[in-house]
Design an enzyme around this catalytic site. Sequence first.
Site, PDB file in Angstrom:
ATOM      1  N   HIS A   1       0.621  -4.032 -11.036  1.00  0.00           N
ATOM      2  CA  HIS A   1       1.095  -3.585  -9.676  1.00  0.00           C
ATOM      3  C   HIS A   1       0.026  -4.324  -8.784  1.00  0.00           C
ATOM      4  O   HIS A   1       0.486  -5.101  -7.898  1.00  0.00           O
ATOM      5  CB  HIS A   1       1.001  -2.185  -9.322  1.00  0.00           C
ATOM      6  CG  HIS A   1       1.430  -1.595  -8.140  1.00  0.00           C
ATOM      7  ND1 HIS A   1       2.817  -2.044  -7.528  1.00  0.00           N
ATOM      8  CD2 HIS A   1       0.990  -1.407  -6.764  1.00  0.00           C
ATOM      9  CE1 HIS A   1       3.015  -1.868  -6.213  1.00  0.00           C
ATOM     10  NE2 HIS A   1       1.654  -1.353  -5.901  1.00  0.00           N
TER      11      HIS A   1
ATOM     12  N   HIS B   1      -3.607  -1.494  -1.645  1.00  0.00           N
ATOM     13  CA  HIS B   1      -2.384  -1.257  -0.738  1.00  0.00           C
ATOM     14  C   HIS B   1      -2.641  -0.362   0.365  1.00  0.00           C
ATOM     15  O   HIS B   1      -3.174   1.033  -0.042  1.00  0.00           O
ATOM     16  CB  HIS B   1      -1.306  -1.160  -1.306  1.00  0.00           C
ATOM     17  CG  HIS B   1      -0.813  -2.178  -2.399  1.00  0.00           C
ATOM     18  ND1 HIS B   1       0.068  -2.256  -3.184  1.00  0.00           N
ATOM     19  CD2 HIS B   1      -1.245  -3.717  -2.138  1.00  0.00           C
ATOM     20  CE1 HIS B   1       0.544  -3.269  -3.705  1.00  0.00           C
ATOM     21  NE2 HIS B   1      -0.518  -4.081  -3.203  1.00  0.00           N
TER      22      HIS B   1
ATOM     23  N   HIS C   1      -5.654   1.554  -5.670  1.00  0.00           N
ATOM     24  CA  HIS C   1      -5.621   0.180  -5.291  1.00  0.00           C
ATOM     25  C   HIS C   1      -5.695  -0.208  -4.020  1.00  0.00           C
ATOM     26  O   HIS C   1      -5.611   0.946  -3.140  1.00  0.00           O
ATOM     27  CB  HIS C   1      -4.350  -0.441  -6.187  1.00  0.00           C
ATOM     28  CG  HIS C   1      -2.956   0.308  -5.594  1.00  0.00           C
ATOM     29  ND1 HIS C   1      -2.681   1.512  -5.747  1.00  0.00           N
ATOM     30  CD2 HIS C   1      -2.110  -0.462  -4.608  1.00  0.00           C
ATOM     31  CE1 HIS C   1      -1.562   1.640  -5.288  1.00  0.00           C
ATOM     32  NE2 HIS C   1      -1.204   0.712  -4.685  1.00  0.00           N
TER      33      HIS C   1
ATOM     34  N   ASP D   1      -0.980   1.800   1.789  1.00  0.00           N
ATOM     35  CA  ASP D   1      -0.314   3.121   1.577  1.00  0.00           C
ATOM     36  C   ASP D   1      -1.225   4.075   0.492  1.00  0.00           C
ATOM     37  O   ASP D   1      -0.916   5.066   0.490  1.00  0.00           O
ATOM     38  CB  ASP D   1       1.267   3.142   1.379  1.00  0.00           C
ATOM     39  CG  ASP D   1       1.457   2.462   0.097  1.00  0.00           C
ATOM     40  OD1 ASP D   1       0.644   1.467  -0.432  1.00  0.00           O
ATOM     41  OD2 ASP D   1       2.408   2.897  -0.585  1.00  0.00           O
ATOM     42  N   HIS D   2      -2.315   3.514   0.251  1.00  0.00           N
ATOM     43  CA  HIS D   2      -3.320   4.185  -0.870  1.00  0.00           C
ATOM     44  C   HIS D   2      -4.649   4.305  -0.158  1.00  0.00           C
ATOM     45  O   HIS D   2      -5.066   5.227  -0.299  1.00  0.00           O
ATOM     46  CB  HIS D   2      -3.199   3.716  -2.213  1.00  0.00           C
ATOM     47  CG  HIS D   2      -1.623   3.669  -2.933  1.00  0.00           C
ATOM     48  ND1 HIS D   2      -1.554   5.010  -3.594  1.00  0.00           N
ATOM     49  CD2 HIS D   2      -0.569   3.254  -2.700  1.00  0.00           C
ATOM     50  CE1 HIS D   2      -0.006   4.942  -4.048  1.00  0.00           C
ATOM     51  NE2 HIS D   2       0.333   3.906  -3.476  1.00  0.00           N
TER      52      HIS D   2
ATOM     53  N   HIS E   1       3.513   8.194  -5.454  1.00  0.00           N
ATOM     54  CA  HIS E   1       4.802   8.396  -4.945  1.00  0.00           C
ATOM     55  C   HIS E   1       5.922   9.316  -5.401  1.00  0.00           C
ATOM     56  O   HIS E   1       6.126   9.549  -6.623  1.00  0.00           O
ATOM     57  CB  HIS E   1       5.643   7.004  -4.827  1.00  0.00           C
ATOM     58  CG  HIS E   1       4.894   6.144  -4.012  1.00  0.00           C
ATOM     59  ND1 HIS E   1       4.801   5.994  -2.606  1.00  0.00           N
ATOM     60  CD2 HIS E   1       4.014   5.100  -4.272  1.00  0.00           C
ATOM     61  CE1 HIS E   1       4.095   4.975  -2.118  1.00  0.00           C
ATOM     62  NE2 HIS E   1       3.412   4.547  -3.222  1.00  0.00           N
TER      63      HIS E   1
ATOM     64  N   ASP F   1       0.071   3.568  -8.425  1.00  0.00           N
ATOM     65  CA  ASP F   1       1.517   2.948  -8.297  1.00  0.00           C
ATOM     66  C   ASP F   1       1.748   1.983  -9.708  1.00  0.00           C
ATOM     67  O   ASP F   1       2.373   1.079  -9.780  1.00  0.00           O
ATOM     68  CB  ASP F   1       1.544   1.709  -7.262  1.00  0.00           C
ATOM     69  CG  ASP F   1       1.915   2.538  -6.010  1.00  0.00           C
ATOM     70  OD1 ASP F   1       2.060   3.569  -5.798  1.00  0.00           O
ATOM     71  OD2 ASP F   1       2.032   1.671  -5.069  1.00  0.00           O
TER      72      ASP F   1
END
Length: 181
Positions: free
Chosen positions: A112, A56, A54, A58-59, A174, A135
Site C-alpha cells: 500500500h 497517508h 503509514h 487519513d492515518h 477501515h 491499510d
Amino acid sequence: MKIYHVPCLRDNYSYLIVDKSTKEGAVVDPVEPQKVLEAANSHWVNLKLVLTTHHHGDHAGGNEKIKQLVPGIKVYGSLIDNVIGCTDKVENGDKESLGADIYILCLHTPCHTKGHISYYVTGKEEEQPAVFTGDTLFIADCGKFFKGTAEQMYQSLCVTLGSLPKPTRVYCGHGYAVRNL
C-alpha cells in the site's frame, strides 16, 4: 490488555491499546485526536505512544495535533515512509513496550505504501495477541497497491501476517466489510 475502537472520519478506525495494570495507553492512527483523547479520558488512560501504520493523511493526519495536546507523547512511524509528526522511526523487527505487560513488534508490510508498518501486540500470556494492519489487510479485502507489487502484498499477507499465531485478533484501519461483502 484492553483494546478500544475509536471510529473516525467516515470509515476509519483508530484504536486505543491499554495496559490494564498501569493504565498506560497507545493509539494506532489517531486521525481525529480529540476523539482519541475523549476515549482515553473516559477510560482513565495515560497516553504514551502513537503507532502510525503509514503516511497517508487519513492515518497520520492527527499526529501533529496529538503531539500538541499530549506533550511528550512518542509518535512511531516507518523509517521508509515520511510520516508526519514522527518522533521515533521504526523498521521491521523493532520492539517497543507499553506499561508493565504490553509488547509491540513492528512488522514491515509493504505494498500500500513502501514503508507500511503493521503492529503485532502481545499482553499477558492468557490474553490473545492482536495485530493492527492499517491499510494492508481488511475484512474480505487488502489495501490498494499504491507503491508496491503483487509479490510484496503476497509476502505481507501470506508470509508476514500469515505467520502470526492463530488466535491473533486483527484490527484493520477501515470499516469496509459491508461494502466488500
